[in-house]
Structure formats: C-alpha cells, structure tokens
Design an enzyme around this catalytic site. Structure first.
Site, PDB file in Angstrom:
ATOM      1  N   ASP A 118      14.514   9.097   4.959  1.00 43.35           N
ATOM      2  CA  ASP A 118      13.132   9.065   4.301  1.00 43.35           C
ATOM      3  C   ASP A 118      13.373   8.592   2.909  1.00 43.35           C
ATOM      4  O   ASP A 118      12.428   7.980   2.168  1.00 43.35           O
ATOM      5  CB  ASP A 118      12.420  10.293   4.281  1.00 43.35           C
ATOM      6  CG  ASP A 118      11.856  10.690   5.782  1.00 43.35           C
ATOM      7  OD1 ASP A 118      11.463   9.445   6.311  1.00 43.35           O
ATOM      8  OD2 ASP A 118      11.395  11.632   5.951  1.00 43.35           O
ATOM      9  N   GLN A 136     -10.581   0.141   1.809  1.00 44.83           N
ATOM     10  CA  GLN A 136     -10.964  -0.640   0.729  1.00 44.83           C
ATOM     11  C   GLN A 136      -9.652  -1.257  -0.272  1.00 44.83           C
ATOM     12  O   GLN A 136      -9.954  -2.200  -0.598  1.00 44.83           O
ATOM     13  CB  GLN A 136     -11.983   0.154  -0.209  1.00 44.83           C
ATOM     14  CG  GLN A 136     -11.392   1.378  -0.888  1.00 44.83           C
ATOM     15  CD  GLN A 136     -11.453   2.653  -0.329  1.00 44.83           C
ATOM     16  OE1 GLN A 136     -11.672   2.747   1.071  1.00 44.83           O
ATOM     17  NE2 GLN A 136     -11.622   3.884  -0.816  1.00 44.83           N
ATOM     18  N   ASN A 186      -3.434   6.089   6.456  1.00 47.29           N
ATOM     19  CA  ASN A 186      -4.130   6.615   7.641  1.00 47.29           C
ATOM     20  C   ASN A 186      -4.692   5.789   8.745  1.00 47.29           C
ATOM     21  O   ASN A 186      -4.528   4.697   8.411  1.00 47.29           O
ATOM     22  CB  ASN A 186      -5.079   7.726   6.936  1.00 47.29           C
ATOM     23  CG  ASN A 186      -6.120   6.991   6.224  1.00 47.29           C
ATOM     24  OD1 ASN A 186      -6.439   5.872   6.423  1.00 47.29           O
ATOM     25  ND2 ASN A 186      -6.830   7.787   5.468  1.00 47.29           N
ATOM     26  N   GLU A 222       1.890 -34.575  30.025  1.00 47.15           N
ATOM     27  CA  GLU A 222       0.820 -33.707  29.677  1.00 47.15           C
ATOM     28  C   GLU A 222      -0.423 -34.332  29.638  1.00 47.15           C
ATOM     29  O   GLU A 222      -1.317 -33.703  28.838  1.00 47.15           O
ATOM     30  CB  GLU A 222       1.164 -33.031  28.578  1.00 47.15           C
ATOM     31  CG  GLU A 222       2.419 -32.040  28.763  1.00 47.15           C
ATOM     32  CD  GLU A 222       3.000 -31.321  27.421  1.00 47.15           C
ATOM     33  OE1 GLU A 222       2.571 -31.650  26.229  1.00 47.15           O
ATOM     34  OE2 GLU A 222       3.835 -30.464  27.464  1.00 47.15           O
ATOM     35  N   GLN A 263       9.218  16.678  10.345  1.00 50.13           N
ATOM     36  CA  GLN A 263       8.431  15.823  10.519  1.00 50.13           C
ATOM     37  C   GLN A 263       7.047  16.346  10.503  1.00 50.13           C
ATOM     38  O   GLN A 263       6.115  15.535  10.244  1.00 50.13           O
ATOM     39  CB  GLN A 263       8.944  15.096  11.955  1.00 50.13           C
ATOM     40  CG  GLN A 263       8.544  13.506  12.164  1.00 50.13           C
ATOM     41  CD  GLN A 263       9.195  12.720  10.939  1.00 50.13           C
ATOM     42  OE1 GLN A 263       9.951  13.118  10.201  1.00 50.13           O
ATOM     43  NE2 GLN A 263       8.553  11.678  10.402  1.00 50.13           N
ATOM     44  N   THR A 301       3.157   9.711  12.482  1.00 56.66           N
ATOM     45  CA  THR A 301       4.555   9.797  12.228  1.00 56.66           C
ATOM     46  C   THR A 301       5.136  10.453  13.392  1.00 56.66           C
ATOM     47  O   THR A 301       4.523  11.392  14.012  1.00 56.66           O
ATOM     48  CB  THR A 301       5.176  10.272  10.779  1.00 56.66           C
ATOM     49  OG1 THR A 301       6.548   9.796  10.686  1.00 56.66           O
ATOM     50  CG2 THR A 301       4.896  11.805  10.803  1.00 56.66           C
ATOM     51  N   HIS A 356       4.502  16.498   7.752  1.00 55.45           N
ATOM     52  CA  HIS A 356       3.516  15.110   7.157  1.00 55.45           C
ATOM     53  C   HIS A 356       2.271  15.332   7.440  1.00 55.45           C
ATOM     54  O   HIS A 356       1.133  15.096   6.608  1.00 55.45           O
ATOM     55  CB  HIS A 356       3.992  13.850   7.874  1.00 55.45           C
ATOM     56  CG  HIS A 356       5.338  13.388   7.220  1.00 55.45           C
ATOM     57  ND1 HIS A 356       5.558  12.677   6.012  1.00 55.45           N
ATOM     58  CD2 HIS A 356       6.582  13.313   7.699  1.00 55.45           C
ATOM     59  CE1 HIS A 356       6.441  12.278   5.790  1.00 55.45           C
ATOM     60  NE2 HIS A 356       7.422  12.616   6.790  1.00 55.45           N
ATOM     61  N   TYR A 367       0.773  -1.156   0.007  1.00 55.43           N
ATOM     62  CA  TYR A 367       0.125   0.051   0.041  1.00 55.43           C
ATOM     63  C   TYR A 367       0.931   1.242  -0.229  1.00 55.43           C
ATOM     64  O   TYR A 367       1.793   1.272   0.849  1.00 55.43           O
ATOM     65  CB  TYR A 367      -0.855  -0.040   1.223  1.00 55.43           C
ATOM     66  CG  TYR A 367      -1.775   1.265   1.209  1.00 55.43           C
ATOM     67  CD1 TYR A 367      -2.918   1.292   0.177  1.00 55.43           C
ATOM     68  CD2 TYR A 367      -1.650   2.436   1.895  1.00 55.43           C
ATOM     69  CE1 TYR A 367      -4.002   2.229   0.040  1.00 55.43           C
ATOM     70  CE2 TYR A 367      -2.469   3.319   1.988  1.00 55.43           C
ATOM     71  CZ  TYR A 367      -3.732   3.327   1.122  1.00 55.43           C
ATOM     72  OH  TYR A 367      -4.448   4.446   0.794  1.00 55.43           O
ATOM     73  N   HIS A 374       0.376 -39.303  22.046  1.00 51.09           N
ATOM     74  CA  HIS A 374       1.632 -38.539  21.477  1.00 51.09           C
ATOM     75  C   HIS A 374       2.713 -39.373  21.663  1.00 51.09           C
ATOM     76  O   HIS A 374       3.652 -39.665  20.766  1.00 51.09           O
ATOM     77  CB  HIS A 374       1.917 -37.286  22.320  1.00 51.09           C
ATOM     78  CG  HIS A 374       1.063 -36.065  21.685  1.00 51.09           C
ATOM     79  ND1 HIS A 374      -0.061 -36.073  21.734  1.00 51.09           N
ATOM     80  CD2 HIS A 374       1.642 -34.926  21.234  1.00 51.09           C
ATOM     81  CE1 HIS A 374      -0.702 -35.008  21.459  1.00 51.09           C
ATOM     82  NE2 HIS A 374       0.551 -34.279  21.026  1.00 51.09           N
ATOM     83  N   GLU A 419       9.456   6.175  16.382  1.00 45.27           N
ATOM     84  CA  GLU A 419       9.558   5.863  15.093  1.00 45.27           C
ATOM     85  C   GLU A 419      11.010   6.245  14.616  1.00 45.27           C
ATOM     86  O   GLU A 419      11.632   5.353  13.964  1.00 45.27           O
ATOM     87  CB  GLU A 419       8.610   6.375  14.222  1.00 45.27           C
ATOM     88  CG  GLU A 419       8.619   5.766  12.688  1.00 45.27           C
ATOM     89  CD  GLU A 419       7.740   6.687  11.977  1.00 45.27           C
ATOM     90  OE1 GLU A 419       7.411   6.200  10.697  1.00 45.27           O
ATOM     91  OE2 GLU A 419       6.971   7.881  12.210  1.00 45.27           O
ATOM     92  N   HIS A 420      11.221   7.533  14.704  1.00 38.64           N
ATOM     93  CA  HIS A 420      12.716   8.117  14.207  1.00 38.64           C
ATOM     94  C   HIS A 420      13.243   8.840  15.441  1.00 38.64           C
ATOM     95  O   HIS A 420      12.552   9.326  16.035  1.00 38.64           O
ATOM     96  CB  HIS A 420      12.471   9.118  13.080  1.00 38.64           C
ATOM     97  CG  HIS A 420      11.735   8.924  12.030  1.00 38.64           C
ATOM     98  ND1 HIS A 420       9.986   9.112  11.924  1.00 38.64           N
ATOM     99  CD2 HIS A 420      11.994   7.885  10.972  1.00 38.64           C
ATOM    100  CE1 HIS A 420       9.773   8.641  10.713  1.00 38.64           C
ATOM    101  NE2 HIS A 420      10.890   8.083   9.903  1.00 38.64           N
TER     102      HIS A 420
END
Length: 448
Positions: free
Chosen positions: A378, A197, A230, A432, A275, A253, A278, A129, A437, A344-345
């Site tokens: 990036d 979707q 998103n 067990e 940053q 972000t 964004h 995506y 087994h 994240e960064h």
C-alpha cells in the site's frame, strides 16, 4: 466472526467456485442511473455545477475549484517531517519499480523494404482521482502520479474532494496531506472536486471565473482518468467511457490469503483486519487446508477487532457476505480457489511461498511469504496499489507506466516490397467482398 465455506471433498470448476466464493455486492449498473444527471449537470453548467455538487455531497462549498499554488506550498511546509520522509521514500521506491516499465520502440523487418515499428506514445493529458472520505490517501497521489510522470504525460491534473473538517488556509480544499503529496511531486494543477462530478469535470473540462486574480481558470478535458473511488466514481467512469479512457471500475478492496499450517495466526488475522479497515464492504478471505489455523485465526480476531481503532467498520466487513474462511483439501485445491477468486491482493503464507507464487495466474498483486504484507504494498514496497477488484484480475492489470502509453504501429513499405505482396492483398480483399481494397494496391502498379 468469519463465516466458513467448506469445499473439502468437492471437485469444483471455475464456474462453481466463482458462484460459491464470497464477493461484495457492487451494482455499478444501478449506480450509473444515479450519476447520469450529475455528469450531465457538469456537462451543461460546468464550474457552477461543481460548486453546488461539492456543497451537496461533501458538505462544504469549495473555496475555489483549483487549489492555489500558495495553498499547496503551505500544505507542504506544515507537513509532519516524519510523514514527509515516509512519502519521499515511497516516491523513491515507486519510481525505481516503475522506471523499469518503460517501453522502447521496436522495429520488425517483415521483408526487405517492408518494416513495421511500434512507438509508445504517452497520453496527452490525464486526470488522476484521489479519494477522500473515511481515510486520507496521499499514497494514492504517489501511485497515480509517478507512473504518469515516468510515461512522459505532458499534462496531468489531480482531483480530490474538499474536506468539511479543514480550517484556516485549507477551508474548502482537499486534505492538506493530499495537497502536500501533490506539491512533493511537482503537481500544481489540483482541484477540490470529488465523486462522480470529478470524473465528469475531467471528461468535459470547465471554466471558472472565480479566481481572485480575475483570470479565468480553465480545466481542459483529459484523455484518460485513473484512480480508485467509491461506487459513484466507478459508475461515472462507466457512463463516460468513450468520452474518456479509464483504468478500471474499482470496487471494494479485497484481500485473499492462501495459508497452510506454517502460517502465524496473528499475522493472518492482522492482515485480514488491515484490509477490513478500509470500508464496511471490504472483503477479507482466508483460504486454508488447516482447520487448526482457521480456528486460531478466528480466535485471534475477537481480541484484535475489539482493540482496533475502527472496530465497528472492521467487524461489519468481516461479518459481511464478502468475507469468510474457505476450507480446502490441500494446496492444489487452494490455488484453484484463489485463481478463480482473482483477488486484488493475494498473500501467500505457505511453505515455499516463492515457488507457489509461480503458480498464481490471477491476482492484482501477490505478496510472498510472512514478511510481505499487503500494507507494505500500500505504501513503500515500490509496487502500485491501484489494482483490479471484483475478480477483474483474471483479465486486467494494476496501474503502471503502460496504463499511460499507447502503442502506435508505423508501417513503411517500399515499392518492391508492396509489389511482392500485392496479389495477397487482392486475393483477401476479394474474399471479403471489398474489391476497392485490392484496387488501392493495384492502382500503384498501373502503367500510364
């Protein structure tokens, strides 16, 4: 502009720090209820739902769901030569780094005649995506596609929202620069589908009979969906997890900068702004033991924010509850803060930043020293920019070749090797209360 959280003189554990530090509100659970009917619509109505949802959410009805080969080629032909050169270099560097992530088969001899191998097998088919909206992200095409290709994924498809501002041959399709990046990488299966979707389309597959050639277009279901988006993309990933594998539920972000009085205020403020550019929910956090630096950064931000192109968006992000300046007593306290925050960064603009980087435990990616800004990562550092957000870096990694591989254990025991250990299997099976087994081993040594 940035609020201040003063932690000086306080000894705080991880629990307290995570409660006090700024973080964007990101309620994926609530968003799941919004995307549920969207995903179910795609499940039941397939391509027709995707056309309708594109018109509803993206403001344009896709011309066709699958982007024709000639449109991909046209996007590459018209691509600005400088942009193409930059993308070529980004691809080259990302390939260099990710090729070193390849995994080799390992075989362990447990006992003579008893071996366990681990084979690394690529996912059969993935959906990648690439978001649209406020910005154009050909770099996200690179970051998703390159590691999948290196992993050996046999079938991959890209989805990106149709853009209502497109015209001419690109009407009803994703941004031409995104299409050109796909063409550069040899990706010919690209869909004009965005949002929740798109995740549902990858999960369930669909058939579209609107191709001008008269041949139905079939999008087969995928095994794994990767790529940022998103909150609705994240919610769709959560809702459909199990039907598909996912890389992560990406949130807004974020950047954290650990800096001391050796940092250049203009460098720090520029990185915070980059940053915040964004998204209004983007988080920009400065952690420092220098009040003088904090004051200088705050002063520099006033002019810098006013002058930047997306000033309103940046100002909203910097003044939001997710951003701020955190004052600490010293470097050790600062490290405790950034490890609890798990950004994240994470940028390290401190004396002996390389040594300090060895003490970072939790971060999606670490940018060391004054000449390693996040914006480098990036695009052309060679690292991947699809990274864990919202504190998930304390348990998760960024996208890599490994994201597209599965480890399969292959167990090979001879009769004598099994016989040697059979009594242990029987003992543990009885412990067990699973006697069958043990019997499955014993039957192999019964006479007659």
């Amino acid at each position: 502009m940035l609020s201040t959280i003063d932690l000086r003189g306080r000894e705080l554990g991880v629990r307290d720090l995570r409660h006090l530090l700024p973080r964007a509100e990101f309620d994926v659970a609530a968003a799941v209820e919004t995307v549920r009917p969207i995903c179910e619509d795609v499940r039941h109505r397939g391509a027709q739902a995707l056309y309708d949802l594109g018109e509803r959410f993206d403001g344009v009805r896709p011309t066709r769901l699958r982007v024709p080969a000639e449109v991909l080629e046209a996007a590459l032909v018209q691509l600005d030569p400088q942009v193409r050169a930059a993308l070529d270099e980004a691809i080259r560097r990302v390939r260099l780094v990710h090729e070193d992530q390849r995994r080799a088969t390992t075989t362990t001899t447990v006992v003579p005649g008893g071996e366990v191998s681990e084979r690394w097998v690529p996912v059969d088919r993935v959906g990648l995506y690439v978001p649209g909206g406020r910005a154009v992200y050909p770099s996200s095409v690179v970051m998703n596609v390159v590691p999948a290709q290196i992993a050996g994924v046999g079938s991959l498809a890209v989805a990106s929202p149709p853009q209502r501002d497109n015209s001419g041959a690109f009407t009803g399709y994703p941004h031409p620069t995104v299409l050109a990046a796909c063409a550069l990488l040899g990706v010919d299966e690209v869909y004009a589908v965005g949002g929740a979707q798109a995740v549902a389309a990858f999960a369930f597959g669909f058939e579209d009979d609107s191709d001008a050639s008269g041949v139905a277009v079939v999008c087969e279901p995928v095994s794994l969906v990767t790529g940022p988006g998103n909150i609705y993309v994240a919610a769709a990933k959560r809702y459909l997890k199990g039907v598909i594998g996912i890389d992560s539920e990406a949130g807004p972000t974020e950047i954290a900068i650990l800096a001391d009085d050796s940092a250049v205020p203009a460098h720090v403020s520029a990185d915070l702004v980059s940053q915040a550019e964004h998204d209004p929910q983007a988080a920009s956090v400065l952690v420092t033991d220098s009040v003088a630096l904090a004051d200088a950064v705050r002063a520099d931000l006033e002019d810098r924010v006013a002058a930047t192109k997306h000033s309103e968006r940046v100002r909203e992000a910097l003044t939001g509850p997710q951003s701020g300046i955190v004052l600490v007593d010293d470097l050790d306290a600062g490290l405790a803060v950034v490890n609890a925050y798990a950004a994240e960064h994470l940028e390290l603009q401190v004396v002996d930043a390389a040594a300090v980087s060895e003490r970072v435990r939790n971060a999606g990616a670490v940018f060391v020293g004054p000449h390693s800004p996040v914006s480098l990562g990036d695009y052309v550092a060679g690292s991947n920019h699809v990274l864990p957000t919202g504190g998930c870096a304390c348990h998760s990694s960024g996208l890599s070749v490994q994201s597209f591989l599965r480890g399969i254990h292959v167990v090979t025991y001879s009769q004598s090797a099994l016989e040697e250990v059979a009594h242990h299997v029987v003992t543990l099976a009885q412990a067990e209360d699973l006697p069958a087994h043990g019997e499955a081993v014993q039957v192999r040594f019964e006479q007659g």
